[in-house]
Design a protein around this motif. Sequence first.
Motif, PDB file in Angstrom:
ATOM      1  N   ALA A 142      59.153  71.355 103.649  1.00  0.00           N
ATOM      2  CA  ALA A 142      57.154  70.854 102.413  1.00  0.00           C
ATOM      3  C   ALA A 142      57.724  72.089 100.670  1.00  0.00           C
ATOM      4  O   ALA A 142      57.553  72.171  99.538  1.00  0.00           O
ATOM      5  CB  ALA A 142      56.243  70.855 102.386  1.00  0.00           C
ATOM      6  N   ALA A 143      58.206  73.371 101.400  1.00  0.00           N
ATOM      7  CA  ALA A 143      57.544  74.098 100.302  1.00  0.00           C
ATOM      8  C   ALA A 143      59.698  75.009 100.306  1.00  0.00           C
ATOM      9  O   ALA A 143      59.695  76.603  99.923  1.00  0.00           O
ATOM     10  CB  ALA A 143      57.377  75.604 100.818  1.00  0.00           C
ATOM     11  N   GLY A 144      59.963  73.760 100.267  1.00  0.00           N
ATOM     12  CA  GLY A 144      62.002  74.682  99.691  1.00  0.00           C
ATOM     13  C   GLY A 144      61.701  75.571  98.195  1.00  0.00           C
ATOM     14  O   GLY A 144      62.526  76.355  98.400  1.00  0.00           O
ATOM     15  N   ALA A 145      61.193  74.512  97.746  1.00  0.00           N
ATOM     16  CA  ALA A 145      61.497  75.707  96.372  1.00  0.00           C
ATOM     17  C   ALA A 145      60.655  76.979  95.733  1.00  0.00           C
ATOM     18  O   ALA A 145      61.969  77.836  95.475  1.00  0.00           O
ATOM     19  CB  ALA A 145      60.827  74.018  94.765  1.00  0.00           C
ATOM     20  N   SER A 146      60.084  77.362  96.547  1.00  0.00           N
ATOM     21  CA  SER A 146      59.240  78.397  97.208  1.00  0.00           C
ATOM     22  C   SER A 146      60.320  79.433  97.479  1.00  0.00           C
ATOM     23  O   SER A 146      60.193  80.894  97.714  1.00  0.00           O
ATOM     24  CB  SER A 146      58.245  78.083  96.933  1.00  0.00           C
ATOM     25  N   SER A 147      60.775  78.704  98.689  1.00  0.00           N
ATOM     26  CA  SER A 147      61.099  79.541  99.463  1.00  0.00           C
ATOM     27  C   SER A 147      62.901  79.565  99.464  1.00  0.00           C
ATOM     28  O   SER A 147      62.830  80.928  99.785  1.00  0.00           O
ATOM     29  CB  SER A 147      61.993  78.733 101.234  1.00  0.00           C
ATOM     30  N   ALA A 148      63.453  79.316  98.423  1.00  0.00           N
ATOM     31  CA  ALA A 148      64.862  79.566  97.585  1.00  0.00           C
ATOM     32  C   ALA A 148      64.613  80.491  96.783  1.00  0.00           C
ATOM     33  O   ALA A 148      65.289  81.638  96.719  1.00  0.00           O
ATOM     34  CB  ALA A 148      65.349  78.154  96.721  1.00  0.00           C
ATOM     35  N   ARG A 149      63.172  80.334  96.047  1.00  0.00           N
ATOM     36  CA  ARG A 149      62.997  81.808  94.939  1.00  0.00           C
ATOM     37  C   ARG A 149      62.328  83.646  95.614  1.00  0.00           C
ATOM     38  O   ARG A 149      63.945  84.126  95.284  1.00  0.00           O
ATOM     39  CB  ARG A 149      61.950  81.607  94.003  1.00  0.00           C
ATOM     40  N   ARG A 150      61.858  83.202  97.149  1.00  0.00           N
ATOM     41  CA  ARG A 150      61.648  83.910  98.012  1.00  0.00           C
ATOM     42  C   ARG A 150      63.093  84.982  98.536  1.00  0.00           C
ATOM     43  O   ARG A 150      62.928  86.045  98.152  1.00  0.00           O
ATOM     44  CB  ARG A 150      61.269  83.995  98.564  1.00  0.00           C
ATOM     45  N   ARG A 151      63.799  83.741  98.146  1.00  0.00           N
ATOM     46  CA  ARG A 151      65.066  84.153  99.195  1.00  0.00           C
ATOM     47  C   ARG A 151      65.888  84.996  97.725  1.00  0.00           C
ATOM     48  O   ARG A 151      66.714  85.820  98.199  1.00  0.00           O
ATOM     49  CB  ARG A 151      66.475  82.852  99.542  1.00  0.00           C
ATOM     50  N   VAL A 152      65.898  84.676  96.781  1.00  0.00           N
ATOM     51  CA  VAL A 152      66.447  85.129  95.739  1.00  0.00           C
ATOM     52  C   VAL A 152      66.163  86.336  96.148  1.00  0.00           C
ATOM     53  O   VAL A 152      67.345  87.281  95.525  1.00  0.00           O
ATOM     54  CB  VAL A 152      66.401  84.521  94.394  1.00  0.00           C
ATOM     55  N   ASN A 153      65.102  86.429  95.778  1.00  0.00           N
ATOM     56  CA  ASN A 153      64.473  87.888  95.640  1.00  0.00           C
ATOM     57  C   ASN A 153      64.770  89.019  97.007  1.00  0.00           C
ATOM     58  O   ASN A 153      64.932  90.284  96.616  1.00  0.00           O
ATOM     59  CB  ASN A 153      63.433  88.061  95.272  1.00  0.00           C
ATOM     60  N   ASP A 188      67.482  89.074  88.574  1.00  0.00           N
ATOM     61  CA  ASP A 188      67.500  87.653  87.337  1.00  0.00           C
ATOM     62  C   ASP A 188      69.759  87.467  87.073  1.00  0.00           C
ATOM     63  O   ASP A 188      69.813  86.450  87.190  1.00  0.00           O
ATOM     64  CB  ASP A 188      66.937  87.830  85.746  1.00  0.00           C
ATOM     65  N   ARG A 189      70.435  88.707  87.210  1.00  0.00           N
ATOM     66  CA  ARG A 189      71.635  87.972  87.483  1.00  0.00           C
ATOM     67  C   ARG A 189      72.245  87.515  88.484  1.00  0.00           C
ATOM     68  O   ARG A 189      72.869  86.378  88.904  1.00  0.00           O
ATOM     69  CB  ARG A 189      72.470  89.434  87.863  1.00  0.00           C
ATOM     70  N   LEU A 190      71.193  87.273  90.037  1.00  0.00           N
ATOM     71  CA  LEU A 190      71.271  86.807  90.968  1.00  0.00           C
ATOM     72  C   LEU A 190      71.097  85.476  90.968  1.00  0.00           C
ATOM     73  O   LEU A 190      71.910  84.344  91.689  1.00  0.00           O
ATOM     74  CB  LEU A 190      70.869  87.791  92.670  1.00  0.00           C
ATOM     75  N   ARG A 191      70.001  85.640  90.597  1.00  0.00           N
ATOM     76  CA  ARG A 191      68.978  84.197  90.052  1.00  0.00           C
ATOM     77  C   ARG A 191      70.216  83.119  89.272  1.00  0.00           C
ATOM     78  O   ARG A 191      70.604  82.242  89.705  1.00  0.00           O
ATOM     79  CB  ARG A 191      68.106  84.242  89.468  1.00  0.00           C
ATOM     80  N   GLY A 192      71.106  83.812  87.997  1.00  0.00           N
ATOM     81  CA  GLY A 192      71.401  82.857  87.200  1.00  0.00           C
ATOM     82  C   GLY A 192      72.800  83.013  87.646  1.00  0.00           C
ATOM     83  O   GLY A 192      73.756  82.209  87.572  1.00  0.00           O
ATOM     84  N   TRP A 193      73.733  83.714  88.730  1.00  0.00           N
ATOM     85  CA  TRP A 193      74.599  82.971  89.188  1.00  0.00           C
ATOM     86  C   TRP A 193      74.353  81.904  90.092  1.00  0.00           C
ATOM     87  O   TRP A 193      75.358  81.273  90.476  1.00  0.00           O
ATOM     88  CB  TRP A 193      75.771  84.518  89.528  1.00  0.00           C
TER      89      TRP A 193
END
Length: 289
Positions: free
Chosen positions: A231-242, A253-258
């Motif tokens: 249910a919280a997939g989107a927020s989990s994905a962004r937290r994983r990036v960070n 930001d570079r990791l998010r872009g790639w």
Amino acid sequence: MALEPPQRLVRALGENDEWLVHLHRTVQEAVDRRRLDVERVVVPGGRSGLVLLVRRSDGTPAALKLAPPTAAPALERAALAHWNGWGAVRLLDEEGDGLLMERLQPDVSLRSLPEAKALLEAAGTVRRLWVEPPAGHGFETVAARTERQAEAMRARGAGEPLVAAALAAREELVASAPELLLLHGNFRQGKVLAGERVPWLAVGPEPVVGERAYDLARLVRDRVEDLVAAAAGASSARRRVNRLADSLEVDRDRLRGWTLFRAVESGVRAVASGRRAEGELALEFAGWL
């Protein structure tokens, strides 16, 4: 010697692929030259080569990988030789057809661990691989590899907003690359296997020279099916990036872009290859970023 190539490899290359047609002879020659005893083929295996569990003439267990020229086995050999067992599987010979390597546990990868532990171990492993490339190396750069991919994306996904965003992110990233290190190129949990010499070692590199954020980007997307189902997939994905960026001191930001570029590229390519479900998962993930 009876040899049945894994169906995953057959589907990827095509039954009429010339290398696949002559695979039995290639295996026999590689095995005979090294005086190896074959135990079994690793299945399901990968899409770019065949791995055999073997024993050397002194009884030492090993693994023999054979791959077609399109998979650039010479570059994989060069990368493994440069790492010399530091974070990656160790080569046991330096020339000849195929890669003879120390045997790891092919059925035990980081995907067998709980997610948090798997990411922690993955981060520790990939960090060891990020070294200066050897002088006079022949490895492709991230800029060159992604330009080829970008051309295919433009042809297949012209007009798609997500494709446009991914291409724009790539242009900005390539223009300001901060470092040129030797990278695994396809690093993810399934490419890290349990070993005896070291608990976890990377296998199957598609070596490339560029910045660390590019190498982490595929790892961010690991277990995407679990993220999509949550249910919280989107927020989990962004937290994983960070979390990964911070733990390995990589710019967020570079990791998010790639991650965006690599997810869209993978999704577009998978859909074009008939693997629609796989491609749609990657594209849904990319839309969250």
